[in-house]
Enzyme design. Structure first.
Site, PDB file in Angstrom:
ATOM      1  N   LYS A   1       0.870  -1.035   0.058  1.00  0.00           N
ATOM      2  CA  LYS A   1       0.058   0.102  -0.105  1.00  0.00           C
ATOM      3  C   LYS A   1       0.862   1.200   0.177  1.00  0.00           C
ATOM      4  O   LYS A   1       1.722   1.533   0.891  1.00  0.00           O
ATOM      5  CB  LYS A   1      -0.916   0.184   1.264  1.00  0.00           C
ATOM      6  CG  LYS A   1      -1.650   1.491   1.512  1.00  0.00           C
ATOM      7  CD  LYS A   1      -2.574   1.245   2.638  1.00  0.00           C
ATOM      8  CE  LYS A   1      -3.349   2.532   3.011  1.00  0.00           C
ATOM      9  NZ  LYS A   1      -4.187   2.515   4.206  1.00  0.00           N
TER      10      LYS A   1
ATOM     11  N   ASP B   1       1.595   6.097   5.904  1.00  0.00           N
ATOM     12  CA  ASP B   1       0.327   5.047   5.210  1.00  0.00           C
ATOM     13  C   ASP B   1       1.190   4.413   3.931  1.00  0.00           C
ATOM     14  O   ASP B   1       0.390   3.910   3.165  1.00  0.00           O
ATOM     15  CB  ASP B   1      -0.759   5.662   4.973  1.00  0.00           C
ATOM     16  CG  ASP B   1      -1.923   5.138   5.232  1.00  0.00           C
ATOM     17  OD1 ASP B   1      -2.163   3.750   5.722  1.00  0.00           O
ATOM     18  OD2 ASP B   1      -3.190   5.421   4.437  1.00  0.00           O
TER      19      ASP B   1
ATOM     20  N   GLU C   1      -9.588   4.000   2.104  1.00  0.00           N
ATOM     21  CA  GLU C   1      -8.858   4.117   0.697  1.00  0.00           C
ATOM     22  C   GLU C   1      -7.809   3.014   0.436  1.00  0.00           C
ATOM     23  O   GLU C   1      -7.533   2.730  -0.750  1.00  0.00           O
ATOM     24  CB  GLU C   1      -8.342   5.274   0.376  1.00  0.00           C
ATOM     25  CG  GLU C   1      -6.866   5.589   0.995  1.00  0.00           C
ATOM     26  CD  GLU C   1      -6.754   5.225   2.545  1.00  0.00           C
ATOM     27  OE1 GLU C   1      -7.709   5.339   3.132  1.00  0.00           O
ATOM     28  OE2 GLU C   1      -5.647   4.950   3.036  1.00  0.00           O
TER      29      GLU C   1
ATOM     30  N   ASP D   1     -12.203   7.232   3.823  1.00  0.00           N
ATOM     31  CA  ASP D   1     -10.993   6.793   4.685  1.00  0.00           C
ATOM     32  C   ASP D   1     -10.686   5.435   4.542  1.00  0.00           C
ATOM     33  O   ASP D   1      -9.661   4.967   4.955  1.00  0.00           O
ATOM     34  CB  ASP D   1     -11.228   7.312   6.036  1.00  0.00           C
ATOM     35  CG  ASP D   1     -10.144   7.361   6.790  1.00  0.00           C
ATOM     36  OD1 ASP D   1      -8.657   7.461   6.166  1.00  0.00           O
ATOM     37  OD2 ASP D   1      -9.886   7.290   8.119  1.00  0.00           O
TER      38      ASP D   1
ATOM     39  N   LYS E   1     -10.102  12.577   8.598  1.00  0.00           N
ATOM     40  CA  LYS E   1      -9.598  12.177  10.003  1.00  0.00           C
ATOM     41  C   LYS E   1      -9.513  13.407  10.805  1.00  0.00           C
ATOM     42  O   LYS E   1      -9.539  14.541  10.459  1.00  0.00           O
ATOM     43  CB  LYS E   1      -8.282  11.564   9.994  1.00  0.00           C
ATOM     44  CG  LYS E   1      -8.261  10.162   9.167  1.00  0.00           C
ATOM     45  CD  LYS E   1      -6.706   9.758   9.231  1.00  0.00           C
ATOM     46  CE  LYS E   1      -6.679   8.382   8.528  1.00  0.00           C
ATOM     47  NZ  LYS E   1      -7.408   7.200   8.890  1.00  0.00           N
TER      48      LYS E   1
ATOM     49  N   ASP F   1      -2.402  10.128   4.158  1.00  0.00           N
ATOM     50  CA  ASP F   1      -3.987   9.571   4.353  1.00  0.00           C
ATOM     51  C   ASP F   1      -4.706  10.738   5.151  1.00  0.00           C
ATOM     52  O   ASP F   1      -4.489  10.585   6.252  1.00  0.00           O
ATOM     53  CB  ASP F   1      -4.153   8.332   4.812  1.00  0.00           C
ATOM     54  CG  ASP F   1      -5.513   7.819   4.977  1.00  0.00           C
ATOM     55  OD1 ASP F   1      -6.328   8.588   4.424  1.00  0.00           O
ATOM     56  OD2 ASP F   1      -5.644   6.645   5.574  1.00  0.00           O
TER      57      ASP F   1
ATOM     58  N   ARG G   1      -8.037  -0.355   0.778  1.00  0.00           N
ATOM     59  CA  ARG G   1      -8.356  -1.329   0.216  1.00  0.00           C
ATOM     60  C   ARG G   1      -8.570  -1.058  -1.325  1.00  0.00           C
ATOM     61  O   ARG G   1      -8.759  -1.887  -1.950  1.00  0.00           O
ATOM     62  CB  ARG G   1      -9.433  -1.765   1.147  1.00  0.00           C
ATOM     63  CG  ARG G   1     -10.763  -1.149   1.223  1.00  0.00           C
ATOM     64  CD  ARG G   1     -11.906  -1.334   2.469  1.00  0.00           C
ATOM     65  NE  ARG G   1     -11.261  -1.023   3.553  1.00  0.00           N
ATOM     66  CZ  ARG G   1     -11.721  -1.268   4.615  1.00  0.00           C
ATOM     67  NH1 ARG G   1     -12.648  -2.122   4.686  1.00  0.00           N
ATOM     68  NH2 ARG G   1     -11.092  -0.807   5.944  1.00  0.00           N
TER      69      ARG G   1
HETATM   70  N1  BES Z   1      -4.327   4.194   6.924  1.00  0.00           N
HETATM   71  C1  BES Z   1      -5.605   3.944   7.585  1.00  0.00           C
HETATM   72  C2  BES Z   1      -5.457   2.743   8.829  1.00  0.00           C
HETATM   73  C3  BES Z   1      -4.731   3.288   9.857  1.00  0.00           C
HETATM   74  C4  BES Z   1      -5.447   3.836  11.085  1.00  0.00           C
HETATM   75  C5  BES Z   1      -3.476   2.878  10.001  1.00  0.00           C
HETATM   76  C6  BES Z   1      -4.603   3.922  12.063  1.00  0.00           C
HETATM   77  C7  BES Z   1      -2.621   3.137  11.089  1.00  0.00           C
HETATM   78  C8  BES Z   1      -3.300   3.688  12.242  1.00  0.00           C
HETATM   79  C9  BES Z   1      -6.719   3.548   6.519  1.00  0.00           C
HETATM   80  O1  BES Z   1      -6.545   3.899   5.489  1.00  0.00           O
HETATM   81  C10 BES Z   1      -8.142   3.872   7.308  1.00  0.00           C
HETATM   82  O2  BES Z   1      -8.231   5.063   7.519  1.00  0.00           O
HETATM   83  N2  BES Z   1      -8.771   2.696   7.650  1.00  0.00           N
HETATM   84  C11 BES Z   1     -10.265   3.166   8.435  1.00  0.00           C
HETATM   85  C12 BES Z   1     -11.083   2.085   7.668  1.00  0.00           C
HETATM   86  C13 BES Z   1     -12.600   2.352   8.222  1.00  0.00           C
HETATM   87  C14 BES Z   1     -12.896   3.786   7.776  1.00  0.00           C
HETATM   88  C15 BES Z   1     -13.404   1.390   7.880  1.00  0.00           C
HETATM   89  C16 BES Z   1      -9.919   2.868   9.659  1.00  0.00           C
HETATM   90  O3  BES Z   1      -9.170   2.007  10.092  1.00  0.00           O
HETATM   91  O4  BES Z   1     -10.422   3.654  10.478  1.00  0.00           O
HETATM   92 ZN    ZN Z   2      -4.857   4.689   4.703  1.00  0.00          ZN
HETATM   93 MN    MN Z   3      -7.819   5.953   5.540  1.00  0.00          MN
END
Ligand code: BES
Ligand code: ZN
Ligand code: MN
Length: 497
Positions: free
Chosen positions: A259, A282, A344, A342, A271, A264, A346
């Site tokens: 990834k 990220d 993104e 967010d 966020k 992000d 996946r």
């Molecule tokens: N990059 C984040 C995941 C992340 C969160 C990595 C905290 C490290 C620390 C990812 O893109 C994300 O924002 N995922 C969301 C998914 C949700 C909206 C289903 C998450 O985990 O909050």
């Molecule tokens: Zn992310």
């Molecule tokens: Mn994200």
């Protein structure tokens, strides 16, 4: 820094010695090589409170003999100690040596914890990972370590070549982890997708080739999910395909997909400020892929062909950004309703895994800072693993043990698949809030991998970043699982077909 094996009778005068000691033991590791001065030193350290607990260090200035300083490092209880204690202990000893301005350091690894090669490798990794600092952006960085020479003592001439091999392997592994850390720790407006492309191009060479796809080519390939995530950003997206072809016959073709969100923000599903502070990491998955290729160029393993895939973009909330409710069409043809911009990672991995599925690979592994839920489930010390092939998952777990990194498997529970059904598209990119977030992300990715291709997914959201210094990392990007991936690739050649 130079690492070399050394016979004890060649020890130069006035050198500092790193001496391992098990908990409550009176006989330090390698005592037989040094004479009584080191045993006396340990007794002195013990009278000052050194017990040999794992991670403990103590410094003694010997009254006699040729050593400048004795740096004692605890390994914990002997029956419970592993190679990881050697790695961490060497890191602690190297930090101490560097804090006193030592230029040369000698050490003898504890032979009860492994063979000569893996012990030397662990020691080299410990030194380099423990001393790593990211200093590129400070006007007056703390002075650099003066350590120039690390000598790993051999018990006899026969052992020396194994030690040399382990040291070479350890320096390749760890220097590539440090390369990834540099990429991760750089500010996100410096480490743009374009900058990542420039870094990747430097990896090309005799065994490594690179194909870079720009926005027009990404559009032509039909990577609508990567394009969708990119829409809110001013930086163009890129997709990179790296290949390593060994000399001689190829037994196995392995794909690694990382990834590459260079920042992000969450996109329109923005966020909160605090969650955004670290989101430059990220792109750790993509940095891991680059690091693996850098190491492949050094190690040139035979029998295994490796393909690296990195989708690269920022996730930003610009005026043209993808909106909750929008539908994206992926390279595989499946459509996705984006309900949370967010989620993104996946999306871009969906296209990358579709691309990987067309490369006639024997297996594919993706590595991603994918879900906050993984941080909650497993904390900062354990990464998540999921996969469609128990054999592949098992081999990755075995590789992680060699690297001293921790993986825990989560199930790709079929009964949860309906949670990703959309009423307007084939899939939606989120499930119910607060339910099995890491597993749902894994199930989502699975939709984009060819059913016949063994696949494993590594979620490094929890382990890719450390807020405070740890035994093997300063605060910041960790470069976790790169060494695990390298062990996995090196052992592929030994696999029975
Ligand atoms: N990059 C984040 C995941 C992340 C969160 C990595 C905290 C490290 C620390 C990812 O893109 C994300 O924002 N995922 C969301 C998914 C949700 C909206 C289903 C998450 O985990 O909050
Ligand atoms: Zn992310
Ligand atoms: Mn994200």
């Amino acid at each position: 820094m130079r690492f070399s094996s050394l016979l004890p009778n060649r020890l130069p005068a006035d050198i500092s010695l790193l001496v391992f000691a098990f908990e409550k033991s009176k006989r330090p590791v390698g005592a037989y090589l040094y004479g009584s001065v080191v045993e006396k030193g340990l007794a002195e350290a013990q009278s000052d409170g050194f017990t040999g607990k794992a991670g403990q260090v103590a410094m003694v200035k010997p009254r006699e003999g040729k050593f400048r300083r004795l740096l004692f490092v605890g390994l914990g209880v002997e029956s419970q100690a592993t190679l990881e204690q050697v790695r961490r202990g060497t890191a602690a000893g190297a930090r101490l040596a560097s804090s006193i301005g030592a230029k040369s350091l000698a050490l003898k690894t504890p032979s009860q914890l492994g063979n000569a090669l893996e012990l030397a490798q662990a020691a080299a990794e410990g030194v380099l990972l423990g001393l790593y600092r990211f200093t590129g952006f400070q006007s007056a960085p703390a002075p650099k370590s003066k350590l120039e020479n690390i000598f790993c003592l051999a018990k006899d001439a026969e052992e020396a070549p194994q030690i040399e091999k382990g040291l070479a392997r350890g320096t390749s592994f760890a220097s590539c982890v440090c390369f990834a850390r540099d990429l991760i720790n750089r500010p996100p407006s410096d480490t743009t997708p374009e900058f990542m492309v420039k870094e990747a191009r430097k990896l090309a060479g005799r065994f490594i080739s690179i194909k870079v796809f720009n926005k027009a080519q990404i559009t032509k390939m039909g990577m609508g999910a990567l394009l969708g995530v990119n829409r809110g950003s001013h930086q163009p997206p890129y997709f990179i395909h790296l290949s390593y072809k060994p000399a001689g016959a190829v037994k196995r073709k392995i794909g690694i997909c990382g990834k590459g969100i260079t920042f992000d923000s969450g996109g329109l599903s923005l966020k909160p400020a605090a969650s955004m502070e670290t989101m430059k990491y990220d792109m750790s998955g993509a940095a891991s892929v680059f690091a693996v290729f850098r190491a492949l160029a050094m190690l040139k393993p035979s029998g295994v062909e490796v393909h690296g895939f990195t989708p690269l973009t920022e996730n930003m909330p610009g005026g043209n950004a993808v909106k909750p409710g929008d539908v994206l069409r992926t390279m595989r043809g499946k459509t996705i309703e984006v309900l949370n911009t967010d989620a993104e990672g996946r999306l871009i991995l969906a296209d990358a895994l579709s691309y990987a599925s067309r490369q006639s690979l024997d297996e594919v592994i993706d590595i991603a800072t994918l879900t906050g839920a993984c941080v909650i489930a497993l904390g900062t010390q354990i990464a998540g693993i999921m996969g469609t092939d128990p054999n592949l998952v098992g081999r990755l777990k075995a590789a992680s043990v060699k690297a001293g990194e921790k993986l825990w498997e989560l199930p790709l529970e079929k009964e949860y698949v309906p949670l990703l059904k959309s009423s307007v598209a084939d899939l939606k990119n989120i499930g119910p809030v607060g339910q099995a977030g890491t597993i749902l992300a894994g199930l989502f990715l699975k939709e984009f991998v060819d059913e016949k291709l063994p696949w494993a997914h590594l979620d490094i959201a929890s382990t890719g970043w450390t807020a405070a210094q740890t035994a093997l990392s300063e605060a910041g990007g960790t470069g976790v699982l790169i060494r695990t991936l390298l062990h996995h690739l090196l052992s592929a050649n030994e696999m029975r077909q």
